[in-house]
Design a protein around this motif. Structure first.
Motif, short mmCIF file in Angstrom:
data_model
loop_
_atom_site.label_atom_id
_atom_site.label_comp_id
_atom_site.label_asym_id
_atom_site.label_seq_id
_atom_site.Cartn_x
_atom_site.Cartn_y
_atom_site.Cartn_z
N GLN A 1 -3.39 4.33 1.08
CA GLN A 1 -4.26 3.99 -0.04
C GLN A 1 -3.65 2.79 -0.77
O GLN A 1 -2.44 2.59 -0.73
N GLY A 2 -4.47 2.00 -1.41
CA GLY A 2 -3.99 0.86 -2.17
C GLY A 2 -3.21 1.33 -3.37
O GLY A 2 -3.49 2.39 -3.93
N GLN A 3 -2.22 0.54 -3.79
CA GLN A 3 -1.42 0.89 -4.95
C GLN A 3 -2.09 0.42 -6.24
O GLN A 3 -2.78 -0.57 -6.26
N TYR B 1 6.01 4.20 11.85
CA TYR B 1 4.66 4.74 11.82
C TYR B 1 3.66 3.61 11.61
O TYR B 1 4.01 2.53 11.13
N LEU B 2 2.44 3.89 11.97
CA LEU B 2 1.38 2.90 11.85
C LEU B 2 0.19 3.53 11.15
O LEU B 2 -0.32 4.57 11.57
N TYR B 3 -0.22 2.90 10.04
CA TYR B 3 -1.48 3.31 9.43
C TYR B 3 -2.57 2.45 10.04
O TYR B 3 -2.68 1.25 9.75
N SER B 4 -3.34 3.03 10.92
CA SER B 4 -4.30 2.22 11.68
C SER B 4 -5.68 2.19 11.04
O SER B 4 -6.41 1.21 11.20
N GLY B 5 -6.07 3.26 10.35
CA GLY B 5 -7.43 3.31 9.84
C GLY B 5 -8.45 3.22 10.96
O GLY B 5 -9.59 2.80 10.74
N GLY B 6 -8.03 3.58 12.18
CA GLY B 6 -8.92 3.49 13.33
C GLY B 6 -9.00 2.11 13.94
O GLY B 6 -9.70 1.90 14.93
N GLU B 7 -8.25 1.13 13.39
CA GLU B 7 -8.35 -0.25 13.86
C GLU B 7 -7.33 -0.60 14.93
O GLU B 7 -7.52 -1.56 15.67
N MET B 8 -6.21 0.15 15.00
CA MET B 8 -5.13 -0.20 15.91
C MET B 8 -4.73 1.01 16.74
O MET B 8 -5.04 2.15 16.39
N VAL B 9 -4.02 0.75 17.84
CA VAL B 9 -3.59 1.83 18.72
C VAL B 9 -2.11 2.12 18.49
O VAL B 9 -1.35 1.27 18.04
N GLY B 10 -1.71 3.35 18.80
CA GLY B 10 -0.32 3.74 18.69
C GLY B 10 -0.01 4.57 17.47
O GLY B 10 1.16 4.86 17.19
N ALA B 11 -1.05 5.00 16.72
CA ALA B 11 -0.82 5.75 15.49
C ALA B 11 -0.75 7.25 15.72
O ALA B 11 -0.49 8.00 14.79
N GLU B 12 -0.97 7.70 16.96
CA GLU B 12 -1.01 9.14 17.20
C GLU B 12 0.38 9.76 17.23
O GLU B 12 0.52 10.98 17.18
N ALA B 13 1.42 8.96 17.30
CA ALA B 13 2.80 9.43 17.26
C ALA B 13 3.62 8.35 16.57
O ALA B 13 3.07 7.49 15.90
N GLN C 1 8.00 15.08 5.76
CA GLN C 1 6.98 14.54 4.87
C GLN C 1 7.59 13.41 4.06
O GLN C 1 8.69 13.55 3.50
N ALA C 2 6.88 12.28 4.00
CA ALA C 2 7.40 11.12 3.29
C ALA C 2 6.29 10.42 2.53
O ALA C 2 5.12 10.45 2.95
N LEU C 3 6.67 9.81 1.43
CA LEU C 3 5.76 8.98 0.65
C LEU C 3 6.43 7.61 0.53
O LEU C 3 7.54 7.50 -0.01
N VAL C 4 5.76 6.59 1.04
CA VAL C 4 6.35 5.25 1.13
C VAL C 4 5.39 4.21 0.60
O VAL C 4 4.19 4.23 0.91
N ASP C 5 5.91 3.29 -0.20
CA ASP C 5 5.15 2.12 -0.63
C ASP C 5 5.58 0.93 0.22
O ASP C 5 6.78 0.62 0.31
N MET D 1 0.84 -1.18 0.00
CA MET D 1 0.00 0.00 0.00
C MET D 1 0.88 1.24 0.00
O MET D 1 2.06 1.18 0.37
N ARG D 2 0.31 2.36 -0.42
CA ARG D 2 1.05 3.62 -0.45
C ARG D 2 0.64 4.45 0.77
O ARG D 2 -0.54 4.62 1.05
N CYS D 3 1.65 4.95 1.48
CA CYS D 3 1.41 5.72 2.70
C CYS D 3 2.05 7.09 2.58
O CYS D 3 3.23 7.22 2.22
N GLU D 4 1.27 8.10 2.90
CA GLU D 4 1.77 9.47 2.96
C GLU D 4 1.85 9.88 4.42
O GLU D 4 0.88 9.74 5.17
#
Length: 275
Positions: A273-275, A196-208, A77-81, A1-4
């Motif tokens: 977002q999905g690639q 970093y963690l992309y949680s989508g609201g599903e996981m904890v620890g994404a606030e930092a 700022q980073a863009l990572v796949d 997935m692509r993460c900004e």
């Protein structure tokens, strides 16, 4: 997935500060499980910025603000796949012994993960008669997730591991240090990961910035495990770097002259977002 990713660190001082030196570890790592498409570091006021790779291979930026200032903004700022990786196959514990000499630094004690009877203190049964290292690690990850309570008010960045062992309430840093102490005492090389963690609201620890563990599995490499969320580190985990403990990978730290007692505010936003 692509993460900004957008990570901002702001310092506010009641009096003018000057000669602020900051060590910044916010550049995601480039490795098989992720590709860094871009990275930008913005600093206000204007600063002298240099970089180097540390002992563990992470890119470290050095930010020096000469002039007097009451406000300092460091924005990364980073863009990572991120890429899917296979899960490890069954591997006997005995396969570790010829490999341990190559990973001594992730077996010995460190200031935040000192020597101790951590398996016993955390009620972990030593793997006698178990001959599948990955399965043991996954089960340990799940067991610690059930045993610990995520509580952002229970600990600080400097809470000793022995204190966390008493009440077992804390955040991802505490969960990770505990799992490091346990696995190292069992002879399993293990390292602290910051990212970093992309949680989508599903996981904890994404606030930092988030923390998890990587344990060495012979024939596979470093297996990422997240005891805070009871999962393996896969595509929603974006790695910055690794070390023996938190101190080796702390995101931003530094010194300054003047300024008085400053205040630091941190904000992390990860969009996926999905690639």
């Amino acid at each position: 997935m692509r993460c900004e990713i957008r990570h901002t660190t702001e310092y506010h001082y009641p009096k003018p500060a000057w000669d602020s030196f900051n060590q910044v570890r916010l550049h995601p790592s480039q490795e098989a499980r992720q590709t860094v498409r871009s990275f930008h570091l913005h600093v206000t006021p204007d600063a002298e910025v240099t970089s180097h790779k540390d002992y563990f291979g992470a890119i470290v930026h050095h930010v020096h603000v000469h002039e007097q200032h009451r406000h300092l903004l460091i924005e990364a700022q980073a863009l990572v796949d991120t890429h899917a990786v296979p899960d490890p196959v069954a591997t006997p514990f005995g396969a570790l012994w010829p490999e341990r000499g190559r990973h001594t630094e992730f077996l010995v004690a460190s200031p935040r993960v000192p020597a101790g009877s951590w398996p016993e203190l955390f009620g972990v049964t030593r793997p006698i008669g178990t001959d599948d290292l990955p399965s043991f690690l996954v089960n340990l990850n799940s067991s610690l997730y059930r045993q610990f309570t995520y509580d952002t008010k229970a600990t600080t960045v400097n809470t000793p591991l022995a204190e966390f062992a008493t009440h077992q309430r804390g955040v991802c840093q505490d969960f990770t240090h505990a799992m490091l102490g346990i696995t190292r005492q069992l002879g399993i090389p293990a390292r602290y990961v910051s990212g970093y963690l992309y949680s989508g609201g599903e996981m904890v620890g994404a606030e930092a910035t988030h923390a998890w563990v990587e344990c060495f599995v012979p024939g596979y490499g470093w297996l990422g495990l997240d005891p805070t969320n009871n999962c393996l580190a896969h595509e929603k985990h974006i790695k910055i770097g690794h070390g023996r403990e938190y101190s080796d990978v702390s995101p931003v730290r530094g010194t300054y002259y003047g300024g008085g007692q400053g205040r630091m505010d941190v904000a992390v936003h990860v969009y996926g977002q999905g690639q």
